[in-house]
Scaffold this motif. Structure first.
Motif, PDB file in Angstrom:
ATOM      1  N   GLU A 255      57.660  22.347  20.019  1.00 56.20           N
ATOM      2  CA  GLU A 255      59.118  22.347  19.917  1.00 56.20           C
ATOM      3  C   GLU A 255      59.764  23.461  20.741  1.00 56.20           C
ATOM      4  O   GLU A 255      60.958  23.385  21.055  1.00 56.20           O
ATOM      5  CB  GLU A 255      59.539  22.487  18.450  1.00 56.20           C
ATOM      6  CG  GLU A 255      59.100  21.319  17.578  1.00 56.20           C
ATOM      7  CD  GLU A 255      59.577  21.450  16.153  1.00 56.20           C
ATOM      8  OE1 GLU A 255      60.770  21.806  15.969  1.00 56.20           O
ATOM      9  OE2 GLU A 255      58.785  21.222  15.228  1.00 56.20           O
ATOM     10  N   THR A 262      59.438  19.823  28.759  1.00 57.70           N
ATOM     11  CA  THR A 262      60.076  18.968  27.756  1.00 57.70           C
ATOM     12  C   THR A 262      59.474  19.260  26.394  1.00 57.70           C
ATOM     13  O   THR A 262      58.255  19.217  26.224  1.00 57.70           O
ATOM     14  CB  THR A 262      59.864  17.479  28.095  1.00 57.70           C
ATOM     15  OG1 THR A 262      60.309  17.233  29.431  1.00 57.70           O
ATOM     16  CG2 THR A 262      60.627  16.595  27.124  1.00 57.70           C
ATOM     17  N   HIS A 263      60.315  19.542  25.424  1.00 57.02           N
ATOM     18  CA  HIS A 263      59.840  19.825  24.076  1.00 57.02           C
ATOM     19  C   HIS A 263      59.933  18.573  23.212  1.00 57.02           C
ATOM     20  O   HIS A 263      60.682  17.638  23.513  1.00 57.02           O
ATOM     21  CB  HIS A 263      60.642  20.975  23.461  1.00 57.02           C
ATOM     22  CG  HIS A 263      60.474  22.263  24.198  1.00 57.02           C
ATOM     23  ND1 HIS A 263      61.529  23.085  24.555  1.00 57.02           N
ATOM     24  CD2 HIS A 263      59.368  22.872  24.685  1.00 57.02           C
ATOM     25  CE1 HIS A 263      61.068  24.144  25.205  1.00 57.02           C
ATOM     26  NE2 HIS A 263      59.762  24.034  25.291  1.00 57.02           N
ATOM     27  N   TYR A 264      59.164  18.573  22.125  1.00 55.33           N
ATOM     28  CA  TYR A 264      59.162  17.413  21.235  1.00 55.33           C
ATOM     29  C   TYR A 264      58.686  17.850  19.858  1.00 55.33           C
ATOM     30  O   TYR A 264      58.210  18.978  19.669  1.00 55.33           O
ATOM     31  CB  TYR A 264      58.284  16.291  21.794  1.00 55.33           C
ATOM     32  CG  TYR A 264      56.816  16.650  21.961  1.00 55.33           C
ATOM     33  CD1 TYR A 264      55.880  16.297  20.994  1.00 55.33           C
ATOM     34  CD2 TYR A 264      56.362  17.321  23.097  1.00 55.33           C
ATOM     35  CE1 TYR A 264      54.533  16.616  21.152  1.00 55.33           C
ATOM     36  CE2 TYR A 264      55.019  17.643  23.265  1.00 55.33           C
ATOM     37  CZ  TYR A 264      54.109  17.288  22.278  1.00 55.33           C
ATOM     38  OH  TYR A 264      52.785  17.611  22.435  1.00 55.33           O
ATOM     39  N   SER A 265      58.814  16.936  18.880  1.00 53.95           N
ATOM     40  CA  SER A 265      58.434  17.230  17.502  1.00 53.95           C
ATOM     41  C   SER A 265      57.909  15.960  16.844  1.00 53.95           C
ATOM     42  O   SER A 265      57.961  14.878  17.429  1.00 53.95           O
ATOM     43  CB  SER A 265      59.643  17.760  16.719  1.00 53.95           C
ATOM     44  OG  SER A 265      60.613  16.723  16.569  1.00 53.95           O
ATOM     45  N   ASP A 268      60.645  13.472  16.712  1.00 54.90           N
ATOM     46  CA  ASP A 268      61.060  12.902  17.992  1.00 54.90           C
ATOM     47  C   ASP A 268      59.913  13.067  18.978  1.00 54.90           C
ATOM     48  O   ASP A 268      59.765  14.107  19.619  1.00 54.90           O
ATOM     49  CB  ASP A 268      62.319  13.601  18.499  1.00 54.90           C
ATOM     50  CG  ASP A 268      62.793  13.023  19.832  1.00 54.90           C
ATOM     51  OD1 ASP A 268      62.211  12.013  20.288  1.00 54.90           O
ATOM     52  OD2 ASP A 268      63.726  13.589  20.416  1.00 54.90           O
ATOM     53  N   LEU A 269      59.099  12.025  19.100  1.00 53.04           N
ATOM     54  CA  LEU A 269      57.907  12.078  19.935  1.00 53.04           C
ATOM     55  C   LEU A 269      58.176  11.695  21.386  1.00 53.04           C
ATOM     56  O   LEU A 269      57.234  11.637  22.189  1.00 53.04           O
ATOM     57  CB  LEU A 269      56.822  11.140  19.368  1.00 53.04           C
ATOM     58  CG  LEU A 269      56.213  11.546  18.020  1.00 53.04           C
ATOM     59  CD1 LEU A 269      55.302  10.441  17.496  1.00 53.04           C
ATOM     60  CD2 LEU A 269      55.415  12.845  18.178  1.00 53.04           C
ATOM     61  N   SER A 270      59.421  11.445  21.746  1.00 53.88           N
ATOM     62  CA  SER A 270      59.702  10.936  23.088  1.00 53.88           C
ATOM     63  C   SER A 270      59.248  11.917  24.173  1.00 53.88           C
ATOM     64  O   SER A 270      58.820  11.502  25.258  1.00 53.88           O
ATOM     65  CB  SER A 270      61.199  10.643  23.245  1.00 53.88           C
ATOM     66  OG  SER A 270      61.973  11.814  23.008  1.00 53.88           O
ATOM     67  N   GLY A 271      59.320  13.202  23.890  1.00 58.06           N
ATOM     68  CA  GLY A 271      58.912  14.189  24.881  1.00 58.06           C
ATOM     69  C   GLY A 271      57.427  14.188  25.179  1.00 58.06           C
ATOM     70  O   GLY A 271      56.997  14.704  26.217  1.00 58.06           O
ATOM     71  N   LYS A 272      56.641  13.611  24.284  1.00 60.74           N
ATOM     72  CA  LYS A 272      55.194  13.547  24.505  1.00 60.74           C
ATOM     73  C   LYS A 272      54.887  12.742  25.757  1.00 60.74           C
ATOM     74  O   LYS A 272      54.080  13.151  26.601  1.00 60.74           O
ATOM     75  CB  LYS A 272      54.525  12.937  23.276  1.00 60.74           C
ATOM     76  CG  LYS A 272      53.005  12.779  23.366  1.00 60.74           C
ATOM     77  CD  LYS A 272      52.295  14.095  23.233  1.00 60.74           C
ATOM     78  CE  LYS A 272      50.789  13.874  23.106  1.00 60.74           C
ATOM     79  NZ  LYS A 272      50.035  15.124  23.223  1.00 60.74           N
TER      80      LYS A 272
END
Length: 480
Positions: A255, A262-265, A268-272
């Motif tokens: 995050e 690009t961060h993600y969590s 919200d996995l879109s950044g993966k």
């Protein structure tokens, strides 16, 4: 509580492996618990250049060493660097010269470090500060309790085994060069099959022994994984504790990871997917979302099962079923083998023969799954990093890997507890079957079960809160 924590490395001052991570994050966690913990390590040039707010202290009168005092960057942990130029002011890493060979005077170097730590622990270094507990780590500190064994002000000592395979073994005559008393030269002290063992010094002369996972604590008491010291460890079983290492989530968190674009969590996995595409671009692999990208970061040595990994992945790469990223260095033969795999499959495999902290973070974020087929693994850190980054690990079920990864099978996928893939035994066929299971789950339409497993892993908490509390309980028991 006053705690002196001695190690041969600590991130970000100097790091060659997991010891460096633990030696910074555990003291920082204890400091957050309002303990007066101080870290001591050798004054390698790299460490001295990275120390925050350095000042020079004199050290003991007439001693050939002094101290550089400062702080571990980004923390309030006080650090002492033992400045002994004869032994530590040189290029290379803590243990090896720039050509990769061990320093021939390593026993003298770490005996000198041990003698300095011993002096500091009984308030002989003009610090006006004396620890209530001394916490030592691995063979490089193994002679500290030997030097303190008869001292009237000797503090209680905890000795942690990070990897029993590295024991600090040297020829028998080394004991004369170090001036060690002859009454220590027997099998219940420092002698190990007619070699001098620094590790045995820590195991025999400390008050408590810890190691870095509960399963590894059991394994090292067996002939199969005791590395010849299982008898010593069984004799000290009542003083041996397995405490799982923790993860510093300030450094390893998708995050807010500074190495990621690009961060993600878990919410919200879109950044993966964006991190996967970025990693593929960085390493010149085709940008494909539909094919599984497997990652591996680690030392290229037999312990880490790198040969199993290379054997298992070669046919899958040839069949176009996966992509592979390898980052690390180690034995020359394994490095050449890894290069050859990338040369043979340039559209599917990328090999980086170096350790790169930023790239390690980007592999954790960009890979779909993480390969960790270690033959033995005291704790392991990368599998816990992988879980937090939504990158299910594929692991041999040993040591800390068995303690941290929940295998994906019909039951655990059904109740949504699965976090990765475990295999036994440690051979190519079993690893191949685990990779095949991962590929099958990844290729399911919609990836619903895969994403559920990703979120399960991201929700697991392997931070230092629990582990630092366990260490603090041990310290308090010793003080009492």
């Amino acid at each position: 509580m006053r705690i002196l924590f001695a190690s041969s490395e600590a991130f970000p001052l100097v790091k060659t492996g997991g010891l460096g991570d633990v030696s910074s994050s555990l003291p920082a966690a204890l400091k957050r618990r309002r303990q007066d913990v101080r870290l001591v390590l050798p004054a390698y040039p790299r460490a001295a250049s990275r120390l925050a707010d350095p000042t020079r202290l004199p050290g003991p009168a007439d001693a050939p060493w002094s101290l550089i005092q400062g702080y571990l960057p980004g923390t309030s942990v006080m650090v002492y660097l033992v400045d002994w130029p004869r032994y530590f002011e040189r290029d290379g890493d803590p243990y090896r010269a720039t050509d990769g060979s061990d320093w021939p005077d390593n026993p003298q170097r770490f005996a000198a470090f041990a003698s300095a730590v011993a002096s500091m622990s009984v308030d002989e270094a003009q610090l006006d500060w004396m620890p209530e507990v001394l916490h030592l780590n691995d063979w490089q500190t193994g002679l500290v309790p030997v030097y303190l064994r008869d001292h009237p002000r000797r503090p209680p000592i905890v000795f942690t085994i990070h990897n029993l395979a590295y024991q600090g073994l040297f020829p028998a005559e080394t004991r004369h060069a170090l001036g060690l008393p002859e009454d220590l030269w027997h099998m219940e002290a420092l002698e190990f099959h007619n070699q001098l063992s620094f590790m045995k010094g820590g195991l025999v002369f400390s008050d408590l022994i810890t190691t870095v996972s509960p399963t590894y604590a059991r394994e090292i008491q067996t002939p199969e994984q005791g590395m010849g010291l299982d008898g010593v460890l069984r004799a000290r079983a009542s003083s041996l504790h397995g405490i799982l290492n923790g993860v510093d989530y300030r450094e390893w968190n998708p995050e807010k990871d500074g190495y990621l674009d690009t961060h993600y969590s878990a919410d919200d996995l879109s950044g993966k997917a964006q991190n996967k595409a970025s990693l593929q671009r960085e390493l010149r692999l085709p940008e494909r979302e539909d094919i599984m990208l497997l990652g591996h970061v680690g030392r290229m040595v037999s312990q880490k099962g790198i040969d199993l990994l290379l054997e298992a992945c070669a046919p899958l790469l040839a069949a176009g079923r996966m992509q592979l990223v390898l980052v690390g260095n180690g034995d020359r033969g394994f490095e050449d083998w890894a290069r050859s795999l990338a040369y043979d499959h340039p559209e599917a495999c990328s090999t980086v023969i170096a350790y790169n902290e930023g790239l390690a973070h980007r592999v954790e974020a960009g890979a779909d799954a993480f390969l960790m087929p270690s033959r033995f693994e005291p704790c392991g850190m990368n599998q816990m990093y992988s879980l937090r980054y939504g990158t299910p690990p594929i692991v041999h079920a040993t040591g800390g890997l068995a303690d941290t990864v929940i295998d994906a099978n019909p039951a655990t996928l059904g109740d949504r507890t699965a976090t990765g893939f475990c295999f036994l035994p440690a051979d190519t066929a079993a690893l191949t079957r685990a990779i095949e299971r991962a590929l099958a789950l990844f290729d399911e339409p919609g990836q619903e079960r895969w994403r559920s497993m990703m979120r399960n892993g991201m929700g697991r908490d392997f931070g230092w809160n629990t582990s630092s509390a366990a260490y603090l309980d041990l310290y308090r028991s010793l003080r009492a």
